[in-house]
Motif scaffolding. Sequence first.
Motif, short mmCIF file in Angstrom:
data_model
loop_
_atom_site.label_atom_id
_atom_site.label_comp_id
_atom_site.label_asym_id
_atom_site.label_seq_id
_atom_site.Cartn_x
_atom_site.Cartn_y
_atom_site.Cartn_z
N LEU A 143 0.82 -1.22 0.00
CA LEU A 143 0.00 0.00 0.00
C LEU A 143 0.85 1.27 0.00
O LEU A 143 0.51 2.26 -0.65
CB LEU A 143 -0.91 0.02 1.23
N LEU A 167 0.49 4.84 -2.04
CA LEU A 167 0.17 6.09 -1.35
C LEU A 167 1.18 7.17 -1.69
O LEU A 167 0.82 8.33 -2.00
CB LEU A 167 0.14 5.85 0.16
N GLN A 211 -9.09 -0.81 0.80
CA GLN A 211 -8.76 0.51 0.24
C GLN A 211 -9.56 0.80 -1.03
O GLN A 211 -10.12 1.89 -1.19
CB GLN A 211 -7.26 0.57 -0.06
N TYR A 233 -6.77 5.14 1.72
CA TYR A 233 -5.58 4.47 2.23
C TYR A 233 -5.63 4.35 3.75
O TYR A 233 -5.11 3.39 4.32
CB TYR A 233 -4.32 5.23 1.80
#
Length: 478
Positions: free
Chosen positions: A294, A298, A424, A437
């Motif tokens: 992730l 991001l 997400q 996120y």
Amino acid sequence: MSDQPAATPDPLAAPPNRWRILVAVLFGLFAVNVTVTILAVSIHRIAGEFGTAESTMTWVVTGPMLAFGVVGPLVGKLGDRIGMRRIYLWGLAGAAVMSAASALAWSAGALIAFRTLGAIEGAATGPASFAVISRIFPKEERVRALGYWSMVAAGAPVVGVVIGGPLVEAFGWRALFWGQVPLILTAFAFAFRLFPETPKHLTGKFDVAGAALIAVGVTPLLFALNEGPRIGWTAPIVLASLVLGPAALYGFVRVERVAEQPLLPLRYLRVPGFTYAIVTQAVLNGAYMGSFILTPLLLQNVLGYSETKTGLVSIARPLAFALAGPMAARVVHRVGARKAASGGSVAVVVALVAMATLGASSTVLMVMACLALAGIGMGTAMPPLAASVTVSVEEADYGIAGAAQQMMIQVGVVFGITVMQSVQQTRLPAVGLEASYHWGYAAGVVLAAASVLTATRIASTHRSEAALHPETEPLPAL
């Protein structure tokens, strides 16, 4: 007839060159594992070259992960029967061949196939190295040695994620695999010279039925976890996988109960030091690697980082892991394995909570601090968890114990990545890109919090001497 060796001096007991053996073993483990995830940040680029969908190219990463999870128990048990040296060397040789084949891949399907076959070969290095390290190091050094093993086994794929983008930008993805070939061959040369042979346990029959059922049981479940969010949980192939997987695992349990030489001795599942340790490793790695996938998204999609900057910032996590892993032995000496593993899990929880606050206004220092705390937590937790497994099984089963860990870690990684990305993506339309996120990291917080609870049940005592000699304290009952 029992296949336990007679009570004679063990030729592998604390050899004087054991630290040189450790370096050689871990070099090979790193050489094989570093490319498991190295293409994760370059899927878009490779998909464009082959003219295929990005969703298809994700199997370049998930295919090897699935192979590691499924094949690990098989090669672990095979190593117990024919010797870990032979398994380890075969694994390195096969991985070198498949790395060269990957560099020559002419299509998406060929690349996925070669990467998956390479992971099958490379999966042999994990159980073999775990078994040898567990045998050659005395208890007072084993936690430290397993700290290095945990650092390399879990850290090499993470390093691959970090360096993949910049290297592909500079040299192209094929050069990565051409470069891996001499790396593996060098590891093979050192291992051929230094890697000791382990006792062979040849009595009884190889558990072919158990091997087939564990493969059929785990593979569909991992496939469903990976593909369900993309094609829909009600898709026929996903539903069929969710039915087939548990059915095969049920058959595996039935077969293992009566097998002469079971692939996984079920009696170990009644030992908290074994069961809770591998469950904790699976859940904690799921949260850890889920956040690792992730975070680059991001940084690129919300903070506007380039691939190279993302990789440089992300180095904070494996660097902290590398420093914390070997130091975990000192922590275990002071507080015991249970508290060390639980404390490391708590650190990962805190890191994920902090990550859930990251956004467009976050500084580089804030991001690196979050990543470093996660690395410290994992580096502290993994060695005592691995040591808990070694003191909970018989020496003859060290190979299969290492394979069970490897399988559970890979299952946990795929599960964690899937769950956190799915959360997400699901929240994206409702709360927007940045906040989505936060929800993904929140799912990781739940996973990591579960690992704190299971870590409190691993094999340990409250004092350092007993932690290094766990046989002095009876294991807690379930």
